[in-house]
Design a protein around this motif. Structure first.
Motif, PDB file in Angstrom:
ATOM      1  N   ASP A  84     -13.402-110.118 102.035  1.00  0.00           N
ATOM      2  CA  ASP A  84     -14.850-109.980 102.184  1.00  0.00           C
ATOM      3  C   ASP A  84     -15.145-109.038 103.348  1.00  0.00           C
ATOM      4  OD1 ASP A  84     -17.631-110.831 101.499  1.00  0.00           O
ATOM      5  OD2 ASP A  84     -17.583-111.549 103.571  1.00  0.00           O
ATOM      6  N   LEU A  85     -15.976-108.040 103.090  1.00  0.00           N
ATOM      7  CA  LEU A  85     -16.355-107.045 104.093  1.00  0.00           C
ATOM      8  C   LEU A  85     -17.880-106.982 104.151  1.00  0.00           C
ATOM      9  CD1 LEU A  85     -15.171-104.753 105.964  1.00  0.00           C
ATOM     10  CD2 LEU A  85     -15.530-103.207 104.035  1.00  0.00           C
ATOM     11  N   GLY A 101     -12.436-110.945 111.611  1.00  0.00           N
ATOM     12  CA  GLY A 101     -12.787-110.233 112.829  1.00  0.00           C
ATOM     13  C   GLY A 101     -13.941-109.285 112.606  1.00  0.00           C
ATOM     14  N   THR A 102     -14.031-108.312 113.497  1.00  0.00           N
ATOM     15  CA  THR A 102     -15.121-107.341 113.443  1.00  0.00           C
ATOM     16  C   THR A 102     -14.550-105.938 113.319  1.00  0.00           C
ATOM     17  OG1 THR A 102     -15.150-107.151 115.861  1.00  0.00           O
ATOM     18  CG2 THR A 102     -16.590-108.813 114.867  1.00  0.00           C
ATOM     19  N   TRP A 103     -15.385-105.044 112.817  1.00  0.00           N
ATOM     20  CA  TRP A 103     -15.001-103.640 112.723  1.00  0.00           C
ATOM     21  C   TRP A 103     -16.178-102.780 113.150  1.00  0.00           C
ATOM     22  CZ3 TRP A 103     -17.921-100.445 109.649  1.00  0.00           C
ATOM     23  CH2 TRP A 103     -18.719-101.040 108.683  1.00  0.00           C
ATOM     24  N   SER A 104     -15.892-101.576 113.585  1.00  0.00           N
ATOM     25  CA  SER A 104     -16.961-100.659 113.991  1.00  0.00           C
ATOM     26  C   SER A 104     -16.530 -99.227 113.716  1.00  0.00           C
ATOM     27  CB  SER A 104     -17.300-100.830 115.473  1.00  0.00           C
ATOM     28  OG  SER A 104     -16.182-100.553 116.288  1.00  0.00           O
ATOM     29  N   LEU A 105     -17.538 -98.369 113.517  1.00  0.00           N
ATOM     30  CA  LEU A 105     -17.302 -96.963 113.202  1.00  0.00           C
ATOM     31  C   LEU A 105     -18.333 -96.143 113.967  1.00  0.00           C
ATOM     32  CD1 LEU A 105     -15.550 -95.099 111.386  1.00  0.00           C
ATOM     33  CD2 LEU A 105     -17.324 -95.312 109.650  1.00  0.00           C
ATOM     34  N   GLN A 106     -17.873 -95.398 114.958  1.00  0.00           N
ATOM     35  CA  GLN A 106     -18.779 -94.607 115.782  1.00  0.00           C
ATOM     36  C   GLN A 106     -19.032 -93.251 115.120  1.00  0.00           C
ATOM     37  OE1 GLN A 106     -20.385 -95.381 118.949  1.00  0.00           O
ATOM     38  NE2 GLN A 106     -21.494 -93.644 118.073  1.00  0.00           N
ATOM     39  N   PHE A 139     -15.253-108.817 108.796  1.00  0.00           N
ATOM     40  CA  PHE A 139     -14.362-108.901 107.646  1.00  0.00           C
ATOM     41  C   PHE A 139     -13.608-110.222 107.682  1.00  0.00           C
ATOM     42  CE2 PHE A 139     -11.672-107.146 110.958  1.00  0.00           C
ATOM     43  CZ  PHE A 139     -10.443-107.762 110.762  1.00  0.00           C
ATOM     44  N   VAL A 140     -13.219-110.678 106.493  1.00  0.00           N
ATOM     45  CA  VAL A 140     -12.400-111.875 106.351  1.00  0.00           C
ATOM     46  C   VAL A 140     -11.380-111.614 105.250  1.00  0.00           C
ATOM     47  CG1 VAL A 140     -12.329-114.333 105.811  1.00  0.00           C
ATOM     48  CG2 VAL A 140     -14.282-113.404 107.052  1.00  0.00           C
ATOM     49  N   ALA A 141     -10.124-111.903 105.512  1.00  0.00           N
ATOM     50  CA  ALA A 141      -9.048-111.789 104.520  1.00  0.00           C
ATOM     51  C   ALA A 141      -8.249-113.080 104.562  1.00  0.00           C
ATOM     52  CB  ALA A 141      -8.156-110.596 104.837  1.00  0.00           C
ATOM     53  N   LEU A 153      -3.922-107.031 114.279  1.00  0.00           N
ATOM     54  CA  LEU A 153      -2.766-107.601 113.589  1.00  0.00           C
ATOM     55  C   LEU A 153      -2.895-109.109 113.614  1.00  0.00           C
ATOM     56  CD1 LEU A 153       0.111-107.179 112.329  1.00  0.00           C
ATOM     57  CD2 LEU A 153       1.017-107.453 114.628  1.00  0.00           C
ATOM     58  N   THR A 154      -2.530-109.747 112.546  1.00  0.00           N
ATOM     59  CA  THR A 154      -2.536-111.209 112.516  1.00  0.00           C
ATOM     60  C   THR A 154      -1.380-111.699 111.679  1.00  0.00           C
ATOM     61  OG1 THR A 154      -3.835-113.183 111.998  1.00  0.00           O
ATOM     62  CG2 THR A 154      -4.088-111.310 110.516  1.00  0.00           C
TER      63      THR A 154
END
Length: 715
Positions: free
Chosen positions: A608-609, A668-673, A630-632, A660-661
């Motif tokens: 899920d994103l 977690g979270t993601w970002s794009l500048q 996101f969740v995997a 890494l997990t």
């Protein structure tokens, strides 16, 4: 321990000292490699960017092992690298010990080295084997091994647009070459690269229409419907002097080259005929070719390597194949460009496994080659192989055994199968020594060696691979999981065993049976068709009623694949058992194996994103920070990756946390500048999630989850 004084070693990029350490000191360093790297990961200075300073510099040292050849077999889409093991010790122990690992990571580049794709990681085990001499008083070192790894999705084009990528291999003793780092330098080992040829895709009817420059819209509908259909593949046609003359005229190929099949047949000992000889001379005269000059040029030299050369020869320890690597050196002289039948490079393999100075013919392999203009400066590199059949000559681990092997390369005419020393006009011969792998001899009972290409002793009672045991695939020596975690199985699960060749000659058959774990029934037969072998590939179809399949000889089934159980859509995820049953030609039961456990997992990870910034229509302005979550999730979670499309605009991949997990849930979270230099258009962030199921019995095969979100930048 105390390190020896720094010294410059072979292949080292920097000079550390003028002193040359004794071999005993180097052996001491290898023995304590794990301790030294544990204290300082950059102890030997092979890490380019590291906060750790080197203590004693050794970089790309080839004193103990060396990568010498690299090639691709276009018929199997498999890369193969040749490794020389040079010394008697320094490899972690004798054959009865675990020894050590020679790792080879493969890369491929379709833009001549500007960008590299990580193909995968193979390996073989090396051991301390005493120095010796063979029956001819020749030293038996180096021992030569080969390592292979398949291309998962090679780039294919039609034959008129050849694909000649650059392949790279990195050899590293004990230290696993990191993924995605094509410029990484090993401590012990080295790196080589060569150009190879990808087999063209099948021609389709549309290719013919395009070549004729016809209007597609004007074609009848029934023809438009079959445009994507493949055309029959080209087959080698009988030698034609007229065609050979025509193909050679453009590049001024000498007649004693292009007329080789005709000449070889004319002077062959077993087919001498004066009438045929006169007919050949007359045919040549019709094309303006003088027989006296031609035959003199043809017989003037044997073993000519002007056009092609056999460079390396060794044993694929994992697949029990003898492998020869061929270099095509010139752009023409191979009877035609792609889209023509071309010509054939033959390699005959000879063995002396028992060191009695008597060669035994094994088999002949071949690969089709063409004229390629332009040709890369290093030529094109191919490999061919035949089943080695070492099992019947094997000893126990307490009795190291070295054998001699010989290969003879011949262009467009098969080499002799009766005289190992007969040198062809075009080609050459190579001899070397190999280790005959210790192996328990095949028995007269049915056996299962591996499930899903994983040794059965590496699968625990729960049906998972054993965590922390360094489990590897039998064919390639590649690790099952980069983090050495327990793995289930999915898709098609193969069944492998080395079978006694007398089973095939006696008309015996077998069948694989499956049942839910803990069941008491006899099980359900596996009836799924599969393919096995290399040269040739053989399609196996079990009896549709009983599941029984006749045994094949080792020559036709070198990896001993006996069955392929298709689990996807057939059984639910859970625990199962497999066994093998063997019957004689009258279907009398001769024996069964034990039931082996296996856990099946065909469920893709939950992925899920989400986008947590921007407007309701997912609009962002140049300079905005686009971000989300996101969740995997998967009970056998493997890994995940985030990237950004369209690739044609080369946007950066999102940064993310965690990076890494190892848990079953990655969240977690993601970002794009973004910035003002980005083109204003639509962008898509993708999340790919992989579990660690061994899907379809193949390295890098996993269940995959996917989700994406899009946003518009400045629109």
């Amino acid at each position: 321990m105390t390190d020896p004084k720094p010294a410059k070693r072979p292949g080292q990029s920097k000079v550390a000292s003028k002193a040359q350490p004794a071999i005993e000191e180097l052996l001491n360093l290898r023995e304590n490699l794990h301790l030294l790297l544990g204290e300082n990961p950059n102890h030997f200075g092979n890490l380019v960017e590291s906060e750790f300073k080197p203590t004693f510099e050794i970089i790309s040292d080839v004193e103990f092992e060396q990568l010498t050849c690299l090639g691709l077999n276009p018929d199997t889409d498999t890369l193969e690298a040749t490794v020389q093991v040079k010394r008697a010790s320094g490899y972690g122990g004798d054959l009865c010990s675990p020894g050590s690992t020679e790792w080879v990571r493969f890369y491929i580049s379709y833009d001549d080295g500007a960008n590299w794709s990580d193909v995968g990681l193979g390996s073989f085990n090396a051991h301390d084997i005493p120095d010796s001499v063979d029956c001819g008083k020749q030293k038996t070192k180096p021992l030569v091994y080969t390592v292979s790894y398949p291309l998962s999705e090679p780039l294919r084009r039609r034959c008129a647009e050849p694909v000649l990528p650059l392949a790279r291999a990195i050899l590293s003793w004990q230290v696993m070459p990191p993924a995605g780092q094509p410029n990484w330098q090993p401590i012990w080992g080295n790196r080589i690269e060569h150009h190879v040829q990808i087999k063209p895709r099948r021609l389709i009817l549309r290719d013919v229409i395009d070549q004729l420059d016809l209007n597609l819209d004007a074609l009848p509908k029934y023809l438009q419907a079959v445009l994507p259909h493949p055309l029959p593949e080209l087959e080698a046609s009988p030698f034609s002097l007229a065609d050979a003359v025509k193909a050679a005229r453009v590049d001024k190929i000498p007649a004693h080259r292009f007329a080789t099949p005709l000449l070889a047949n004319a002077v062959a000992e077993g087919t001498l005929s004066q009438s045929n000889l006169l007919a050949t001379i007359g045919e040549l005269k019709n094309h303006g070719i003088d027989w006296a000059k031609l035959i003199k040029a043809y017989l003037s030299e044997q073993g000519d390597t002007t056009y092609e050369q056999l460079n390396c020869l060794g044993l694929d320890y994992n697949r029990d194949l003898l492998v020869a690597t061929i270099q095509v050196k010139l752009p023409s002289g191979f009877s035609g460009a792609p889209c023509t039948p071309g010509s054939v490079e033959y390699v005959a393999f000879w063995v002396d496994y028992d060191d009695n100075c008597k060669w035994t013919y094994l088999d002949t392999a071949k690969v089709v080659v063409h004229d390629f203009k332009p040709l890369p400066a290093d030529g094109l590199h191919y490999w061919v192989g035949v089943p080695a059949k070492t099992a019947e000559h094997a000893r126990t681990c307490k009795e190291p055994k070295v054998g001699r092997i010989r290969a003879v390369l011949s262009w467009n005419t098969p080499p002799s199968t009766t005289n190992p020393n007969l040198m062809p006009r075009w080609g050459n011969a190579v001899e070397t020594h190999i280790e005959i792998p210790p192996r328990r001899r095949v028995t007269n009972n049915p056996e299962i060696r591996a499930l899903g290409r994983i040794p059965v002793q590496s699968i625990d009672a729960s049906g998972l691979t054993i965590a922390g045991a360094g489990v590897k695939f039998i064919e390639f020596g590649s690790p099952v999981d980069s983090l050495d975690r327990a793995c289930p199985f999915g898709g098609t699960v193969t069944v492998h065993a080395y079978a006694n060749d007398t089973f095939a000659s006696s008309g015996y058959s077998y069948r694989a049976m499956w049942r839910p774990a803990g069941g008491s029934g006899t099980g359900t037969p596996v009836k799924d068709p599969f393919v096995t072998g290399f040269f040739p590939v053989v399609t196996r179809t079990p009896d549709p009623m009983t599941g029984y399949t006749p045994y094949l000889s080792t020559a036709l089934n070198p990896m001993g694949q006996l069955a392929a159980w298709r689990t996807r859509g057939v059984v639910v995820d859970g625990d199962y058992e497999l066994r093998l049953e063997m019957v004689d030609s009258a279907y009398n039961l001769l024996g069964t194996t034990a039931w082996y456990p296996i856990r099946v997992d065909n469920t893709a990870p939950t992925t899920d994103l989400t986008l947590s910034s921007g407007t309701p229509c997912n609009k962002a302005n140049p300079g905005d920070l686009v971000q989300g979550t996101f969740v995997a999730t998967d009970p056998y979670f493997g890994s995940y990756s985030l990237d950004t499309l369209p690739a044609s605009l080369n946007p950066p991949a999102p940064t993310h946390n965690p990076t890494l997990t190892t848990s079953s849930v990655a969240a977690g979270t993601w970002s794009l500048q973004t910035d003002g230099n980005w083109p204003q258009c639509g962008y898509v962030v993708q999340l790919w999630t992989y579990d660690r199921s061994i899907v379809d019995s193949w390295p890098n095969g996993h269940n995959v989850g996917y989700d994406d979100v899009g946003f518009c930048l400045g629109l």
